[in-house]
Design a protein around this motif. Structure first.
Motif, PDB file in Angstrom:
ATOM      1  N   ALA A 193      -3.165   2.434  -8.029  1.00  0.00           N
ATOM      2  CA  ALA A 193      -3.342   0.994  -7.814  1.00  0.00           C
ATOM      3  C   ALA A 193      -3.325   0.676  -6.321  1.00  0.00           C
ATOM      4  CB  ALA A 193      -2.254   0.207  -8.545  1.00  0.00           C
ATOM      5  N   TYR A 194      -2.392   1.306  -5.584  1.00  0.00           N
ATOM      6  CA  TYR A 194      -2.366   1.096  -4.134  1.00  0.00           C
ATOM      7  C   TYR A 194      -3.674   1.545  -3.512  1.00  0.00           C
ATOM      8  CZ  TYR A 194       2.401  -0.288  -2.925  1.00  0.00           C
ATOM      9  OH  TYR A 194       3.548  -0.988  -2.734  1.00  0.00           O
ATOM     10  N   PHE A 195      -4.111   2.726  -3.957  1.00  0.00           N
ATOM     11  CA  PHE A 195      -5.319   3.294  -3.375  1.00  0.00           C
ATOM     12  C   PHE A 195      -6.532   2.431  -3.691  1.00  0.00           C
ATOM     13  CE2 PHE A 195      -8.801   5.937  -2.464  1.00  0.00           C
ATOM     14  CZ  PHE A 195      -8.364   6.946  -1.626  1.00  0.00           C
ATOM     15  N   LYS A 196      -6.643   2.046  -4.938  1.00  0.00           N
ATOM     16  CA  LYS A 196      -7.836   1.351  -5.402  1.00  0.00           C
ATOM     17  C   LYS A 196      -7.919  -0.090  -4.934  1.00  0.00           C
ATOM     18  CE  LYS A 196      -8.121   2.871  -9.750  1.00  0.00           C
ATOM     19  NZ  LYS A 196      -7.910   2.616 -11.131  1.00  0.00           N
ATOM     20  N   TYR A 197      -6.807  -0.786  -4.986  1.00  0.00           N
ATOM     21  CA  TYR A 197      -6.875  -2.233  -4.831  1.00  0.00           C
ATOM     22  C   TYR A 197      -6.247  -2.787  -3.570  1.00  0.00           C
ATOM     23  CZ  TYR A 197      -7.958  -1.992  -9.805  1.00  0.00           C
ATOM     24  OH  TYR A 197      -8.511  -1.718 -11.009  1.00  0.00           O
ATOM     25  N   LEU A 229       8.099   6.684  -9.406  1.00  0.00           N
ATOM     26  CA  LEU A 229       8.362   6.173 -10.751  1.00  0.00           C
ATOM     27  C   LEU A 229       9.745   5.543 -10.867  1.00  0.00           C
ATOM     28  CD1 LEU A 229       6.757   9.097 -12.692  1.00  0.00           C
ATOM     29  CD2 LEU A 229       6.056   6.705 -12.811  1.00  0.00           C
ATOM     30  N   ARG A 230      10.684   6.030 -10.044  1.00  0.00           N
ATOM     31  CA  ARG A 230      12.014   5.435 -10.086  1.00  0.00           C
ATOM     32  C   ARG A 230      12.097   4.201  -9.205  1.00  0.00           C
ATOM     33  NH1 ARG A 230      16.183   8.545  -8.043  1.00  0.00           N
ATOM     34  NH2 ARG A 230      14.650   9.846  -6.994  1.00  0.00           N
ATOM     35  N   GLY A 231      11.020   3.901  -8.505  1.00  0.00           N
ATOM     36  CA  GLY A 231      11.014   2.704  -7.677  1.00  0.00           C
ATOM     37  C   GLY A 231      11.741   2.875  -6.359  1.00  0.00           C
ATOM     38  N   VAL A 232      12.059   4.109  -5.957  1.00  0.00           N
ATOM     39  CA  VAL A 232      12.786   4.294  -4.697  1.00  0.00           C
ATOM     40  C   VAL A 232      11.857   4.681  -3.543  1.00  0.00           C
ATOM     41  CG1 VAL A 232      14.968   4.865  -5.813  1.00  0.00           C
ATOM     42  CG2 VAL A 232      13.387   6.699  -5.236  1.00  0.00           C
ATOM     43  N   LEU A 233      10.582   4.921  -3.865  1.00  0.00           N
ATOM     44  CA  LEU A 233       9.631   5.275  -2.807  1.00  0.00           C
ATOM     45  C   LEU A 233       8.326   4.538  -3.057  1.00  0.00           C
ATOM     46  CD1 LEU A 233       9.467   7.773  -0.529  1.00  0.00           C
ATOM     47  CD2 LEU A 233       7.679   8.494  -2.107  1.00  0.00           C
ATOM     48  N   ALA A 234       7.777   3.941  -1.992  1.00  0.00           N
ATOM     49  CA  ALA A 234       6.463   3.311  -2.140  1.00  0.00           C
ATOM     50  C   ALA A 234       5.403   4.378  -1.932  1.00  0.00           C
ATOM     51  CB  ALA A 234       6.305   2.212  -1.103  1.00  0.00           C
ATOM     52  N   PRO A 235       4.286   4.276  -2.645  1.00  0.00           N
ATOM     53  CA  PRO A 235       3.225   5.282  -2.486  1.00  0.00           C
ATOM     54  C   PRO A 235       2.869   5.546  -1.027  1.00  0.00           C
ATOM     55  CG  PRO A 235       2.685   3.832  -4.288  1.00  0.00           C
ATOM     56  CD  PRO A 235       3.943   3.289  -3.672  1.00  0.00           C
ATOM     57  N   LEU A 236       2.858   4.461  -0.217  1.00  0.00           N
ATOM     58  CA  LEU A 236       2.474   4.635   1.182  1.00  0.00           C
ATOM     59  C   LEU A 236       3.451   5.522   1.932  1.00  0.00           C
ATOM     60  CD1 LEU A 236       1.547   0.924   1.921  1.00  0.00           C
ATOM     61  CD2 LEU A 236      -0.044   2.823   1.673  1.00  0.00           C
ATOM     62  N   GLN A 237       4.654   5.693   1.377  1.00  0.00           N
ATOM     63  CA  GLN A 237       5.647   6.535   2.041  1.00  0.00           C
ATOM     64  C   GLN A 237       5.531   7.992   1.628  1.00  0.00           C
ATOM     65  OE1 GLN A 237       8.801   3.873   0.623  1.00  0.00           O
ATOM     66  NE2 GLN A 237       9.556   3.842   2.726  1.00  0.00           N
ATOM     67  N   CYS A 238       4.714   8.269   0.625  1.00  0.00           N
ATOM     68  CA  CYS A 238       4.512   9.667   0.226  1.00  0.00           C
ATOM     69  C   CYS A 238       3.596  10.312   1.260  1.00  0.00           C
ATOM     70  CB  CYS A 238       3.891   9.762  -1.153  1.00  0.00           C
ATOM     71  SG  CYS A 238       3.360  11.444  -1.550  1.00  0.00           S
ATOM     72  N   PRO A 239       4.046  11.439   1.847  1.00  0.00           N
ATOM     73  CA  PRO A 239       3.231  12.047   2.915  1.00  0.00           C
ATOM     74  C   PRO A 239       1.838  12.462   2.450  1.00  0.00           C
ATOM     75  CG  PRO A 239       5.143  13.426   2.345  1.00  0.00           C
ATOM     76  CD  PRO A 239       5.307  12.146   1.612  1.00  0.00           C
ATOM     77  N   LEU A 240       1.656  12.647   1.158  1.00  0.00           N
ATOM     78  CA  LEU A 240       0.351  13.090   0.680  1.00  0.00           C
ATOM     79  C   LEU A 240      -0.613  11.925   0.444  1.00  0.00           C
ATOM     80  CD1 LEU A 240       1.242  15.881  -1.906  1.00  0.00           C
ATOM     81  CD2 LEU A 240       1.120  15.982   0.572  1.00  0.00           C
ATOM     82  N   PHE A 241      -0.068  10.708   0.318  1.00  0.00           N
ATOM     83  CA  PHE A 241      -0.876   9.559  -0.068  1.00  0.00           C
ATOM     84  C   PHE A 241      -2.081   9.370   0.852  1.00  0.00           C
ATOM     85  CE2 PHE A 241      -1.971   5.023  -0.001  1.00  0.00           C
ATOM     86  CZ  PHE A 241      -2.171   4.801  -1.347  1.00  0.00           C
ATOM     87  N   ARG A 242      -3.242   9.271   0.237  1.00  0.00           N
ATOM     88  CA  ARG A 242      -4.499   9.026   0.930  1.00  0.00           C
ATOM     89  C   ARG A 242      -4.957  10.181   1.818  1.00  0.00           C
ATOM     90  NH1 ARG A 242      -6.717   3.562   1.324  1.00  0.00           N
ATOM     91  NH2 ARG A 242      -4.753   2.513   1.553  1.00  0.00           N
ATOM     92  N   LYS A 243      -4.015  11.042   2.251  1.00  0.00           N
ATOM     93  CA  LYS A 243      -4.420  12.149   3.120  1.00  0.00           C
ATOM     94  C   LYS A 243      -4.855  13.329   2.261  1.00  0.00           C
ATOM     95  CE  LYS A 243      -1.239  10.683   6.708  1.00  0.00           C
ATOM     96  NZ  LYS A 243      -0.165  10.013   5.909  1.00  0.00           N
ATOM     97  N   VAL A 244      -3.946  13.778   1.423  1.00  0.00           N
ATOM     98  CA  VAL A 244      -4.254  14.928   0.568  1.00  0.00           C
ATOM     99  C   VAL A 244      -4.506  14.452  -0.854  1.00  0.00           C
ATOM    100  CG1 VAL A 244      -3.423  17.165  -0.195  1.00  0.00           C
ATOM    101  CG2 VAL A 244      -2.632  16.227   1.988  1.00  0.00           C
ATOM    102  N   CYS A 245      -3.768  13.432  -1.234  1.00  0.00           N
ATOM    103  CA  CYS A 245      -3.796  12.969  -2.618  1.00  0.00           C
ATOM    104  C   CYS A 245      -4.673  11.718  -2.731  1.00  0.00           C
ATOM    105  CB  CYS A 245      -2.362  12.675  -3.054  1.00  0.00           C
ATOM    106  SG  CYS A 245      -2.238  12.144  -4.756  1.00  0.00           S
ATOM    107  N   THR A 246      -5.784  11.871  -3.435  1.00  0.00           N
ATOM    108  CA  THR A 246      -6.695  10.749  -3.648  1.00  0.00           C
ATOM    109  C   THR A 246      -7.088  10.744  -5.123  1.00  0.00           C
ATOM    110  OG1 THR A 246      -8.655  12.106  -3.271  1.00  0.00           O
ATOM    111  CG2 THR A 246      -7.694  11.054  -1.331  1.00  0.00           C
ATOM    112  N   PRO A 247      -7.670   9.664  -5.613  1.00  0.00           N
ATOM    113  CA  PRO A 247      -8.072   9.669  -7.020  1.00  0.00           C
ATOM    114  C   PRO A 247      -9.046  10.807  -7.324  1.00  0.00           C
ATOM    115  CG  PRO A 247      -8.141   7.443  -6.164  1.00  0.00           C
ATOM    116  CD  PRO A 247      -7.895   8.344  -4.990  1.00  0.00           C
TER     117      PRO A 247
END
Ligand code: SF4
Lengths: 375, 336
Positions: free
Chosen positions: A358-362, A323-341
């Motif tokens: 938005a990253y996940f969906k589109y 939210l602060r714009g300092v991390l891209a979703p793809l850099q979150c270790p949970l993204f797509r692996k543990v954290c999904t819609p």
């Protein structure tokens, strides 16, 4: 450039013309980073597949402009607490249902038997209260300056109709203080803000004057069609390259300098500025809206005695940094692996305006498009 | 938060439904017919090939612009049969009625079921009625099952899409889901958006007569065009690319979706068929569809590709690309 109809704003040829102009303008220049503050912009950018078409030196960063995402865990827990009260109906926007609080979500509470209803507006919640005179109806008020006036209108209507069993949990937020908080935090290097069309139709372009002048930050208010956004970016690049910092309006068909004064009055009639806690940004002075004393009986937090809730945040969730714009979703270790819609760990994945969602969906991970770019 | 209970989401027709089916029903009830995951099972029976299917209808409101739960229950099952190329023959209908249901409403619903069945040339040969106490149901639920006969030589299935195929649709996208939503939420746009609920078997017959090599027919109901194409892409292990500017979408549907923050690609359809067949036959199929009253706005909307198997993408108007995923998350509860 005058653009009249929605179709024109999606016109492919025109888009390519602006893109070519943008590329020419940026050739040989230092990289620039612009933040789209608003979640609707974020989603439109992803839905139109715009990011990979931009010159490589123009970087877009998503900001804290998704009302569900910036809602503090504590506020989600409170919403869930309201839903657990006897003879109480909680009315809320669909997005909020699946956002995880400390322990559960409104959707899970509903599956357990809590009376949680999805509504499309605060007026629907007033109607619910009218239909259920023996229940308390609590509307979870989440949103920015575009939503708050409609909630204020619903409150005044409930008042006129003498409805006794309706109240609002106001977790509304206002944007400009958050922009200033971002800039003064210092860990974000920015070259300009793409400001939201809809919010600005209410607050007026003048609302960003301080940001532009005090922080020397170009601001362009843009509409939500892909061409609006492209045009807005081009205006931002022009400002930056000419070394200026002012508020420009791309979205002239909707935005004036003063904004919608009737909506502002309505909002000011019911609410007053208050300190608020933002997920990721922490407490920000005068960035929320609390009920004025005259309207206290519509304030859910005064109507119910809400206990202090022990809030647990998932330490692995990096929504705050996203939210602060300092991390891209793809850099979150949970993204797509543990954290999904389907199984979201944070609001940025749940909300229809959330950056992770938005990253996940589109986001297209084809070989021709590089999504692994770093912030 | 691993789910331990059924959530409304699980009935969305999207990813959650898919997961429910693959977690419980598919493994526990596994057999070659069910495993094929097509709209109906096709089985040999005394020299004929029978298509057999069932579906339940829980729509709210029960009467909507362009139809009601009765006609919908006939059209839905007729269409499931038609998607395997079958000529629908007979239906059965089971009713779960909630105590307190208005009998005149019931009459209206059954009347339009009868009319829809007559129009589709099917006979309702068996039925069942149960009544549940007030509050244990929502007015009326209908389950229909249907049997049809598949003509010789016809072999359709979600696993048959091939790179190089064209993807066609017989008309505008998202009408039913948007109509239901607008009437449920009392959103009246200029004019009323009508459901596209219709029996598709004669249109399907026209396509199959004109084209000898149809690979897949699917009706994009719950979960919409996006979810259905995802299912085909994963069953056939191919990629599918849609062209945004080619998608036929009614202006009022686009407008309503815009206001509600929804995507017509995910809205249910009840009178649409997705056709996947070799590019060479696309022209013939479009001609055949456009000559049929239910196919006047037929369009070529995409292509099947070898890369990105299992994935649907969209080439946007401005020339970008993005993913079109299955429906995920809280959908619009119970739209068909
Ligand atoms: S991927 Fe999930 S956990 Fe990570 S920041 Fe996004 S929402 Fe939070």
């Amino acid at each position: 450039m005058t653009l009249k109809y929605v179709d024109e704003f999606r016109d492919g040829t025109l888009a390519r013309t602006i893109l070519a102009k943008l590329k020419k303008q940026c050739a040989g220049r230092a990289p620039m980073r612009f933040m789209e503050i608003c979640g609707t912009h974020t989603v439109s950018i992803f839905r139109s597949g715009l990011r990979p078409l931009l010159p490589s030196t123009v970087e877009l960063i998503s900001g804290p402009g998704c009302p569900v995402c910036v809602t503090a865990s504590e506020d989600i827990d409170k919403a869930i607490w309201f839903a657990s009260q006897p003879d109480t109906i909680v009315a809320t926007f669909g997005d909020l249902l699946r956002v995880p609080g400390s322990r559960t979500s409104l959707a899970q509470e509903r599956a357990q038997g809590a009376d949680v209803r999805m509504v499309y507006s605060a007026m629907d919640a007033v109607a619910l209260a009218e239909e259920n005179p023996d229940k308390e109806v609590v509307f979870i008020g989440i949103g920015f300056e575009t939503t708050a006036p409609t909630v204020a209108a619903a409150v005044t209507m409930a008042n006129r109709q003498g409805i006794q069993n309706f109240s609002v949990f106001s977790a509304h937020k206002v944007l400009p203080p958050a922009m200033e908080a971002l800039l003064s935090s210092g860990d974000l290097r920015l070259d300009g803000f793409l400001c939201p069309g809809h919010v600005t139709t209410v607050i007026g372009a003048k609302a960003y004057e301080d940001v532009a002048s005090r922080y020397r930050m170009p601001c362009v208010v843009a509409g939500f069609e892909p061409l609006d956004i492209l045009h807005g970016l081009w205006m931002l690049v022009e400002q930056r390259l000419s070394g200026e910092a002012r508020v420009d309006v791309q979205y002239r068909r909707g935005v004036t300098w003063e904004g919608n004064t009737a909506a502002q009055r309505l909002m000011a009639q019911v609410f007053r500025p208050a300190n608020a806690v933002w997920r990721g940004l922490g407490p920000i002075a005068r960035s929320g809206l609390a009920f004025r004393d005259e309207w206290a009986r519509f304030d859910a937090t005064q109507r119910f005695s809400v206990p202090t809730l022990s809030v647990r945040e998932d330490p692995a969730c990096r929504c705050g940094d996203v939210l602060r714009g300092v991390l891209a979703p793809l850099q979150c270790p949970l993204f797509r692996k543990v954290c999904t819609p389907q199984n979201p760990k944070g609001p940025c994945m749940v909300s229809s305006e959330g950056t992770c969602g938005a990253y996940f969906k589109y986001a297209y991970d084809g070989p021709d498009l590089d999504l692994e770019e770093k912030y | 938060m691993k789910e331990t209970q059924v959530l409304l989401d699980h009935g969305s027709g999207g990813r959650a439904t898919h997961e429910l089916v693959t977690r419980f029903f598919a493994p526990l009830l596994s057999n070659p017919f069910l495993d094929a995951m097509n709209d109906s099972a096709v089985m040999d029976f005394l020299g004929d090939r029978l298509a057999f299917t069932t579906d339940s209808y829980v729509v709210d409101p029960v009467i909507f612009p362009g139809g009601n739960i009765g006609s919908l229950a006939v059209h839905g099952t007729v269409n499931d049969l038609a998607m395997s190329g079958a000529r629908p023959m007979v239906l059965t209908a089971g009713f779960i009625l909630e105590e307190g249901l208005d009998l005149s409403l019931l009459e209206t619903i059954v009347r339009s079921m009868a009319e829809a069945a007559r129009e589709a040339g099917v006979t309702v040969v068996a039925g069942d009625t149960k009544v549940v106490p007030k509050g244990k149901g929502d007015k009326i639920f209908i389950t229909t099952a249907g049997v049809g006969i598949v003509p010789p030589g016809v072999s359709l299935g979600g696993q048959n899409a091939r790179p190089g195929d064209a993807v066609l649709i017989n008309g505008t996208i998202g009408d039913h889901g948007t109509a239901i939503l607008c009437s449920r939420e009392g959103l009246s746009m200029e004019g009323v958006i009508q459901s596209d609920s219709a029996p598709l078997h004669t249109l399907v017959a026209a396509i199959l007569t004109a084209c000898a090599h149809v690979h897949v027919l699917r009706d994009p109901t719950r979960g919409g065009v996006a979810t259905t194409l995802n299912e085909i892409a994963s069953q056939s292990r191919v990629g599918i690319r849609l062209f945004e500017e080619a998608l036929p979408i009614r202006e009022d549907v686009a407008g309503a979706c815009e206001i509600l923050g929804l995507d017509p690609l995910y809205m249910a359809n009840e009178g649409k068929v997705l056709v996947v067949l070799p590019q060479e036959e696309a022209g013939k199929a479009l001609d055949a569809m456009r000559r049929h009253p239910l196919g006047r706005h037929a369009a070529l909307i995409g292509e099947v590709m070898a890369d990105h198997p299992g994935r649907v993408t969209l080439r946007t108007r401005i020339g970008g690309h993005r993913i079109v995923d299955m429906l995920r998350g809280e959908p619009l509860p119970r739209i068909c």
